[in-house]
Write a protein that holds these residues in place. Structure first.
Motif, PDB file in Angstrom:
ATOM      1  N   ALA A 155      49.060  33.625  35.516  1.00  0.00           N
ATOM      2  CA  ALA A 155      47.789  32.394  36.114  1.00  0.00           C
ATOM      3  C   ALA A 155      48.658  31.315  36.764  1.00  0.00           C
ATOM      4  CB  ALA A 155      47.147  32.557  34.875  1.00  0.00           C
ATOM      5  N   ARG A 156      50.279  30.714  36.085  1.00  0.00           N
ATOM      6  CA  ARG A 156      50.594  29.611  36.502  1.00  0.00           C
ATOM      7  C   ARG A 156      51.085  29.709  37.601  1.00  0.00           C
ATOM      8  NH1 ARG A 156      52.829  26.199  31.668  1.00  0.00           N
ATOM      9  NH2 ARG A 156      52.570  27.316  30.134  1.00  0.00           N
ATOM     10  N   ASP A 176      48.362  38.782  44.251  1.00  0.00           N
ATOM     11  CA  ASP A 176      49.253  37.733  44.431  1.00  0.00           C
ATOM     12  C   ASP A 176      49.447  37.547  42.456  1.00  0.00           C
ATOM     13  OD1 ASP A 176      51.772  36.452  44.359  1.00  0.00           O
ATOM     14  OD2 ASP A 176      49.771  34.027  44.911  1.00  0.00           O
ATOM     15  N   PHE A 177      50.373  38.849  42.095  1.00  0.00           N
ATOM     16  CA  PHE A 177      51.105  38.430  40.858  1.00  0.00           C
ATOM     17  C   PHE A 177      51.993  37.467  40.634  1.00  0.00           C
ATOM     18  CE2 PHE A 177      49.535  42.524  40.903  1.00  0.00           C
ATOM     19  CZ  PHE A 177      48.692  42.148  39.582  1.00  0.00           C
ATOM     20  N   PRO A 198      44.339  36.360  44.343  1.00  0.00           N
ATOM     21  CA  PRO A 198      44.852  36.158  42.972  1.00  0.00           C
ATOM     22  C   PRO A 198      44.677  37.468  42.278  1.00  0.00           C
ATOM     23  CG  PRO A 198      42.609  34.419  44.142  1.00  0.00           C
ATOM     24  CD  PRO A 198      42.702  35.929  44.784  1.00  0.00           C
ATOM     25  N   HIS A 199      45.720  36.876  41.276  1.00  0.00           N
ATOM     26  CA  HIS A 199      45.916  38.335  40.273  1.00  0.00           C
ATOM     27  C   HIS A 199      45.374  38.514  39.269  1.00  0.00           C
ATOM     28  CE1 HIS A 199      45.441  35.122  37.424  1.00  0.00           C
ATOM     29  NE2 HIS A 199      45.478  35.896  36.273  1.00  0.00           N
ATOM     30  N   LYS A 224      52.021  43.774  30.273  1.00  0.00           N
ATOM     31  CA  LYS A 224      51.021  43.981  29.150  1.00  0.00           C
ATOM     32  C   LYS A 224      50.476  43.087  29.321  1.00  0.00           C
ATOM     33  CE  LYS A 224      52.996  47.734  27.004  1.00  0.00           C
ATOM     34  NZ  LYS A 224      53.554  48.224  25.696  1.00  0.00           N
ATOM     35  N   ASP A 225      50.541  41.088  29.628  1.00  0.00           N
ATOM     36  CA  ASP A 225      50.028  40.409  29.587  1.00  0.00           C
ATOM     37  C   ASP A 225      48.421  39.676  30.413  1.00  0.00           C
ATOM     38  OD1 ASP A 225      51.483  39.175  27.087  1.00  0.00           O
ATOM     39  OD2 ASP A 225      53.119  38.560  28.432  1.00  0.00           O
ATOM     40  N   VAL A 226      48.777  40.863  31.332  1.00  0.00           N
ATOM     41  CA  VAL A 226      47.401  41.245  32.667  1.00  0.00           C
ATOM     42  C   VAL A 226      47.008  41.879  32.464  1.00  0.00           C
ATOM     43  CG1 VAL A 226      48.553  39.252  34.116  1.00  0.00           C
ATOM     44  CG2 VAL A 226      49.824  41.222  34.201  1.00  0.00           C
TER      45      VAL A 226
END
Length: 365
Positions: A155-156, A176-177, A198-199, A224-226
């Motif tokens: 996200a950053r 875009d990750f 965006p992701h 796994k955080d997304v």
């Protein structure tokens, strides 16, 4: 000014500060590249990490306008054996020290990077802190151990809004990750009409763009955080040709029902040998990742392993022929590293060509 690198196991490395005189915590990793430190610094996949360069002299050719892989660096610290503050290169427009100061990133020089690399290889990556504080080691170590590592890196670093790089060829939606500019360069070089999203894009939003293909980019952290991205890929899989790179490879695997695991110290550098199983050829690849797809989780998913790492046997490539989807763990756009595997972008175009022809024939019937 004196600087200290402190690891969560109590190791303390004392050296000289350069860059910003600030305190920073991150996961300490190492990169084995002989050159390309500017591309390493600006690779969004390093967000949240303190990067140790194993090559002993860093900064000797300065910083130039052309070699950035993102609009700014996202690393949390830079560790080198010898920092060169008087670069000499015809392209140099500034120094490494100036770049780190501009983005509030601390650096430490004079560290025994061979010792540090051996420690990481033996014990695995661990939390670390770069500081210029003269506080007692016990106090700093307690602060380090209590500091959490971030889990929102994607996200950053992802774009916050949709933008396009127009072309007259295939329309490619680039998710875009934490995409490196090199991926965009390879697509635009092939005249693709690229739309960067965006992701957290949804499947419905992708469909409204009417793409000929989807490219899942590289990015930082644990796939796994997304979870939203995994669900989106699962929903869209099979509708359009799909190509995943690095984190995109891991997300493609998770969306297909496979699993991922954190590696002991990861792969980072421009000299990793990878074997293409179909041809038996070995390619030297550019890599930067902490996680890998578990080979034992692949049976029953419809995935086929296409590439393996020769150093440790980990999964380096996957495909699902039925769904016109494939992925690689390494970086075919390189930057830095060898461009041996740039042909994968051509393969992606060929798959989009075939899919387009089949759609045209289906309409004609």
């Amino acid at each position: 000014m004196r600087a200290r690198l402190i690891l969560e196991d109590g190791t303390e490395c004392v050296g000289t500060a350069f860059g910003a005189t600030t305190e920073s915590v991150g996961e300490v990793v190492f990169n084995t590249g002989l050159t390309g430190y500017q591309e390493v610094l600006s690779d969004p996949s390093y967000c949240g990490q303190i990067v140790t360069m194993t090559y002993p002299l860093i900064g000797n050719y300065g910083i130039n306008r052309d070699d950035f892989e993102a609009v700014r660096p996202y690393i949390h610290g830079f560790v080198v054996r010898e920092h060169c503050d008087t670069p000499s290169n015809w392209r140099s427009a500034g120094t490494l020290d100036e770049l780190l100061k501009a983005y509030d990133i601390p650096g430490i020089a004079g560290v025994d990077t061979r010792m540090l690399t051996r420690k990481i290889r033996y014990h695995g990556t661990m939390k670390g802190m770069i500081t210029t504080s003269e506080a007692p080691l016990s106090e700093l170590l307690d602060s380090l151990r209590r500091a959490p590592l971030m889990n929102d890196q994607v996200a950053r670093v992802s774009t916050k809004s949709v933008f396009s790089c127009p072309g007259t060829g295939h329309r490619v939606v680039l998710v875009d990750f934490g995409a490196k500019h090199g991926i965009l360069r390879e697509l635009t070089k092939r005249n693709c009409d690229v739309v960067v999203v965006p992701h957290n894009v949804t499947a419905a939003e992708i469909r409204r763009l009417h793409p000929d293909g989807i490219l899942l980019s590289n990015g930082p952290g644990d796939p796994k955080d997304v979870p939203q991205a995994i669900e989106t890929i699962r929903e869209i899989l099979g509708e359009y040709p799909l190509f995943g790179i690095c984190l995109g490879h891991q997300l493609f695997a998770l969306a297909s029902g496979a699993d991922t695991v954190k590696m002991k110290f990861g792969h980072r550098g421009g000299n990793h040998p990878v074997k293409e199983l179909a041809t038996g050829r070995t390619y030297i690849t550019s890599q930067n990742h902490s996680y890998a797809v578990k080979a034992e989780s692949i049976p029953g998913t419809g995935l086929e392993i296409t590439h393996v790492a020769l150093n440790d046997g980990t999964v380096e490539g996957l495909r699902n022929l039925e769904k016109r989807a494939f992925s690689v763990q390494y970086h075919p756009e390189a930057a830095p590293g060898p461009y041996d595997t740039g042909y994968l972008f051509d393969q992606f175009l060929e798959i989009m060509d075939t899919a387009k022809e089949e759609r045209a024939h289906a309409k004609a019937r």
